[in-house]
Design a protein around this motif. Structure first.
Motif, PDB file in Angstrom:
ATOM      1  N   THR A  27       0.828  -1.208   0.000  1.00  0.00           N
ATOM      2  CA  THR A  27       0.000   0.000   0.000  1.00  0.00           C
ATOM      3  C   THR A  27       0.861   1.256   0.000  1.00  0.00           C
ATOM      4  O   THR A  27       0.562   2.229  -0.704  1.00  0.00           O
ATOM      5  CB  THR A  27      -0.929  -0.001   1.228  1.00  0.00           C
ATOM      6  OG1 THR A  27      -1.692  -1.202   1.240  1.00  0.00           O
ATOM      7  CG2 THR A  27      -1.861   1.196   1.205  1.00  0.00           C
ATOM      8  N   VAL A  29       3.909   1.567  -1.200  1.00  0.00           N
ATOM      9  CA  VAL A  29       4.504   1.710  -2.531  1.00  0.00           C
ATOM     10  C   VAL A  29       3.495   2.307  -3.497  1.00  0.00           C
ATOM     11  O   VAL A  29       3.821   3.181  -4.309  1.00  0.00           O
ATOM     12  CB  VAL A  29       5.010   0.338  -3.026  1.00  0.00           C
ATOM     13  CG1 VAL A  29       5.433   0.417  -4.487  1.00  0.00           C
ATOM     14  CG2 VAL A  29       6.171  -0.146  -2.179  1.00  0.00           C
ATOM     15  N   GLU A  30       2.243   1.862  -3.413  1.00  0.00           N
ATOM     16  CA  GLU A  30       1.201   2.403  -4.287  1.00  0.00           C
ATOM     17  C   GLU A  30       0.903   3.859  -3.963  1.00  0.00           C
ATOM     18  O   GLU A  30       0.612   4.655  -4.868  1.00  0.00           O
ATOM     19  CB  GLU A  30      -0.062   1.560  -4.132  1.00  0.00           C
ATOM     20  CG  GLU A  30      -1.098   1.800  -5.212  1.00  0.00           C
ATOM     21  CD  GLU A  30      -2.259   0.829  -5.117  1.00  0.00           C
ATOM     22  OE1 GLU A  30      -3.208   0.963  -5.911  1.00  0.00           O
ATOM     23  OE2 GLU A  30      -2.206  -0.071  -4.251  1.00  0.00           O
ATOM     24  N   GLN A  32       3.025   6.031  -3.084  1.00  0.00           N
ATOM     25  CA  GLN A  32       4.121   6.856  -3.579  1.00  0.00           C
ATOM     26  C   GLN A  32       4.204   6.898  -5.105  1.00  0.00           C
ATOM     27  O   GLN A  32       5.123   7.493  -5.652  1.00  0.00           O
ATOM     28  CB  GLN A  32       5.451   6.334  -3.017  1.00  0.00           C
ATOM     29  CG  GLN A  32       5.535   6.402  -1.502  1.00  0.00           C
ATOM     30  CD  GLN A  32       6.874   5.944  -0.976  1.00  0.00           C
ATOM     31  OE1 GLN A  32       7.895   6.592  -1.170  1.00  0.00           O
ATOM     32  NE2 GLN A  32       6.871   4.809  -0.288  1.00  0.00           N
ATOM     33  N   ASP A  33       3.258   6.234  -5.780  1.00  0.00           N
ATOM     34  CA  ASP A  33       3.250   6.256  -7.244  1.00  0.00           C
ATOM     35  C   ASP A  33       3.042   7.690  -7.738  1.00  0.00           C
ATOM     36  O   ASP A  33       2.135   8.391  -7.283  1.00  0.00           O
ATOM     37  CB  ASP A  33       2.129   5.353  -7.760  1.00  0.00           C
ATOM     38  CG  ASP A  33       2.194   5.178  -9.262  1.00  0.00           C
ATOM     39  OD1 ASP A  33       1.621   6.021  -9.978  1.00  0.00           O
ATOM     40  OD2 ASP A  33       2.837   4.209  -9.709  1.00  0.00           O
ATOM     41  N   PRO A  34       3.874   8.167  -8.677  1.00  0.00           N
ATOM     42  CA  PRO A  34       3.754   9.573  -9.130  1.00  0.00           C
ATOM     43  C   PRO A  34       2.414   9.893  -9.783  1.00  0.00           C
ATOM     44  O   PRO A  34       1.966  11.039  -9.736  1.00  0.00           O
ATOM     45  CB  PRO A  34       4.907   9.705 -10.136  1.00  0.00           C
ATOM     46  CG  PRO A  34       5.851   8.589  -9.817  1.00  0.00           C
ATOM     47  CD  PRO A  34       5.017   7.475  -9.292  1.00  0.00           C
ATOM     48  N   LYS A  35       1.759   8.880 -10.395  1.00  0.00           N
ATOM     49  CA  LYS A  35       0.517   9.156 -11.122  1.00  0.00           C
ATOM     50  C   LYS A  35      -0.724   8.959 -10.265  1.00  0.00           C
ATOM     51  O   LYS A  35      -1.628   9.791 -10.265  1.00  0.00           O
ATOM     52  CB  LYS A  35       0.442   8.264 -12.362  1.00  0.00           C
ATOM     53  CG  LYS A  35       1.550   8.522 -13.366  1.00  0.00           C
ATOM     54  CD  LYS A  35       1.401   7.613 -14.588  1.00  0.00           C
ATOM     55  CE  LYS A  35       2.518   7.872 -15.612  1.00  0.00           C
ATOM     56  NZ  LYS A  35       2.399   6.979 -16.780  1.00  0.00           N
ATOM     57  N   THR A  36      -0.774   7.835  -9.545  1.00  0.00           N
ATOM     58  CA  THR A  36      -2.001   7.503  -8.805  1.00  0.00           C
ATOM     59  C   THR A  36      -1.855   7.640  -7.293  1.00  0.00           C
ATOM     60  O   THR A  36      -2.807   7.384  -6.567  1.00  0.00           O
ATOM     61  CB  THR A  36      -2.427   6.054  -9.123  1.00  0.00           C
ATOM     62  OG1 THR A  36      -1.378   5.161  -8.729  1.00  0.00           O
ATOM     63  CG2 THR A  36      -2.692   5.885 -10.619  1.00  0.00           C
ATOM     64  N   GLY A  37      -0.678   8.007  -6.827  1.00  0.00           N
ATOM     65  CA  GLY A  37      -0.446   8.079  -5.392  1.00  0.00           C
ATOM     66  C   GLY A  37      -0.839   9.413  -4.787  1.00  0.00           C
ATOM     67  O   GLY A  37      -1.498  10.251  -5.410  1.00  0.00           O
ATOM     68  N   LYS A  39      -0.276  13.074  -3.706  1.00  0.00           N
ATOM     69  CA  LYS A  39       0.535  14.152  -4.254  1.00  0.00           C
ATOM     70  C   LYS A  39       1.279  14.880  -3.144  1.00  0.00           C
ATOM     71  O   LYS A  39       0.681  15.334  -2.171  1.00  0.00           O
ATOM     72  CB  LYS A  39      -0.347  15.146  -5.025  1.00  0.00           C
ATOM     73  CG  LYS A  39      -1.181  14.499  -6.133  1.00  0.00           C
ATOM     74  CD  LYS A  39      -0.321  13.814  -7.176  1.00  0.00           C
ATOM     75  CE  LYS A  39      -1.178  13.177  -8.271  1.00  0.00           C
ATOM     76  NZ  LYS A  39      -0.358  12.421  -9.252  1.00  0.00           N
ATOM     77  N   LYS A  66      -9.364   4.817  -2.094  1.00  0.00           N
ATOM     78  CA  LYS A  66      -8.752   3.606  -2.651  1.00  0.00           C
ATOM     79  C   LYS A  66      -9.378   2.345  -2.053  1.00  0.00           C
ATOM     80  O   LYS A  66      -9.648   1.373  -2.768  1.00  0.00           O
ATOM     81  CB  LYS A  66      -7.246   3.617  -2.368  1.00  0.00           C
ATOM     82  CG  LYS A  66      -6.489   2.450  -2.983  1.00  0.00           C
ATOM     83  CD  LYS A  66      -6.480   2.551  -4.497  1.00  0.00           C
ATOM     84  CE  LYS A  66      -5.682   1.419  -5.115  1.00  0.00           C
ATOM     85  NZ  LYS A  66      -5.721   1.481  -6.594  1.00  0.00           N
TER      86      LYS A  66
END
Length: 481
Positions: A27, A29-30, A32-37, A39, A66
């Motif tokens: 969770t 890692v998700e 920290q995703d630049p697109k869906t994480g 901001k 989420k």
């Protein structure tokens, strides 16, 4: 000169809790995703600009969307991330909770994640505290100073090496840019606040002792064990069954009755002492408080067991029984409880006293039980043990439950205590007051002291109710003269 840093100890055994942490890490890692994480943005901390900073309300909003959960559940999950060290606060580092406001947080680097399965050594913590002591010029926080003094005594034989390593790390850190230096300091501080929490606080990484058996080892079952299992299953098959609708109805009724009294489902009034460090809840709900709370009095009406379990409720029930001249049943029940949980050395004497007081022909407080139960009980008292009065006690309990208990709930005694009962208002503490409560936290009363106080009260009550020997009192007065 080499600089010694905290390193993973790959020789350590893998802890079973790591399996549960995989989902948390996935969770994070998700997130920290630049697109869906979540901001992040640059924020100023004092006079330093810190990159990739996120707000607490943004994290909770992302978890809510989420996972399709409520904000309260998202807050609990976010607090779990902070407690395990995947997210750390930038401002109030000792408060490992996720606040649903503009509080600033950052994602912890994977180097410090619990999945690394490091062993947080005392020497590494001593190096960190020494480095922090150099930077702060001796102005450590109270809990850090206590740990520092303890480690100085414990690791005195290698303290020169610890000071040398801390000095070199401090010099190397001064060559970094200030934002990087501040971020690294916050990361280290967050790691050690999880692994070396302040005194009287709990860490999410606390675990029970390792299992002493190997769960993968094959267990050899003996013939006697097979025989016992066979008998058990045969008895289970012959046992009468309860319909699912009946059992579910009873479960729903139980939950409906107790939902307002469950601290997981309803808030504690005036506040939860484990969260606010304010002991008003414990003070209002002491074992023999003079005026109980409305929630406590309401709980007495649920069942006779709830009433007798609460010492304050039992005292009120005694007052009602005295007015009806029927206190012998409760007195016998208490005597049976004392025999059941009392000392073994006085068991025979207590059993004899109970027999003379409640069961013998012409006893001063004779109880009315059926002949079969009386015969079994009197016969068992020839060789007394802790549960010799179990049958008679159950019979008396059922008599009180079917008759006396319902009359008590309708009596002026219970209605009067309902009117006098307290209804405390909820506490609304500010963050500063919560910090002050934590600093002024008092240690709880030891259970042994409470037990001693109860024994003293019982002794005083027994002395007050005992008949006064006038001749003995007069002789004492004459001696004093």
């Amino acid at each position: 000169m080499t600089i010694r840093t905290v390193r993973p100890d790959r020789g350590q055994h893998f802890h079973p809790r790591m399996h549960c942490l995989k989902k948390l890490e996935a969770t994070v890692v998700e997130m920290q995703d630049p697109k869906t994480g979540v901001k992040g943005s640059e924020q100023k901390l004092n006079v330093t600009t810190i990159p990739h900073v996120i707000a607490g309300n943004d994290i909770i909003a992302w978890i809510t969307n989420k996972m399709k959960v409520t904000q309260e559940e998202a807050g609990v999950f976010g607090t779990m991330l902070v407690a395990y060290g995947y997210v750390y606060p930038l401002q109030n580092h000792k408060k490992l909770v996720m606040c649903n406001d503009g509080s600033l947080y950052r994602f912890q680097t994977p180097y410090f994640w619990p999945k690394q399965n490091w062993f947080a050594e005392d020497s590494d913590y001593a190096i960190y505290l020494t480095k922090r002591n150099i930077r702060k010029k001796g102005m450590l926080e109270a809990y850090e100073q206590a740990h520092y003094n303890h480690l100085n005594e414990w690791l005195n034989h290698q303290w020169d090496f610890i000071v040398m390593q801390a000095t070199e790390q401090y010099k190397a850190g001064k060559d970094r840019q200030k934002p990087d230096r501040v971020v690294l300091d916050c990361q280290e501080r967050a790691y050690w606040i999880v692994n070396r929490p302040p005194r009287r606080t709990h860490s999410a990484l606390d675990s029970s002792p390792e299992r002493l058996i190997n769960p993968k080892a094959e267990q050899k079952i003996t013939f006697d064990q097979y025989r016992r299992m066979n008998i058990f299953y045969q008895q289970a098959i012959m046992r009468s069954k309860v319909k699912s609708s009946v059992s579910l109805g009873a479960l729903v009724k139980f939950i409906t009755t107790y939902k307002n009294h469950d601290p997981f489902l309803a808030p504690c009034l005036p506040s939860n002492p484990w969260q606010t460090d304010h002991d008003a809840y414990w003070t209002l709900n002491m074992r023999r408080v003079e005026v109980p709370t409305k929630m406590r009095v309401e709980r007495w009406s649920f069942s006779l067991f709830e009433l007798l379990t609460d010492l304050r409720g039992r005292d009120d029930f005694k007052i009602f029984l005295k007015k009806e001249f029927s206190g012998e049943n409760l007195a016998f029940w208490e005597a049976a409880e004392e025999l059941k949980w009392g000392a073994s050395s006085s068991m025979s004497a207590k059993a004899e006293t109970i027999f003379k007081t409640f069961l013998a022909p012409g006893a001063p407080r004779w109880i009315n039980i059926d002949g079969r139960t009386m015969g079994l009980t009197v016969k068992g008292l020839d060789h007394p043990h802790r549960y010799v009065l179990e049958a008679a006690q159950t019979h008396v309990f059922m008599l009180m439950k079917k008759d006396t208990f319902f009359r008590y709930l309708k009596s002026p005694t219970y209605k009067d205590i309902q009117k006098k009962a307290l209804n405390p208002e909820a506490h609304n503490f500010s963050p500063a007051q919560l910090e002050q409560n934590a600093q002024n936290r008092n240690p709880g009363i030891d259970p042994i002291i409470l037990w001693q106080q109860d024994e003293e009260e019982k002794a005083k009550a027994a002395a007050a109710s005992a008949p006064v020997d006038v001749k003995a009192m007069m002789s004492k007065i004459d001696r004093k003269k």
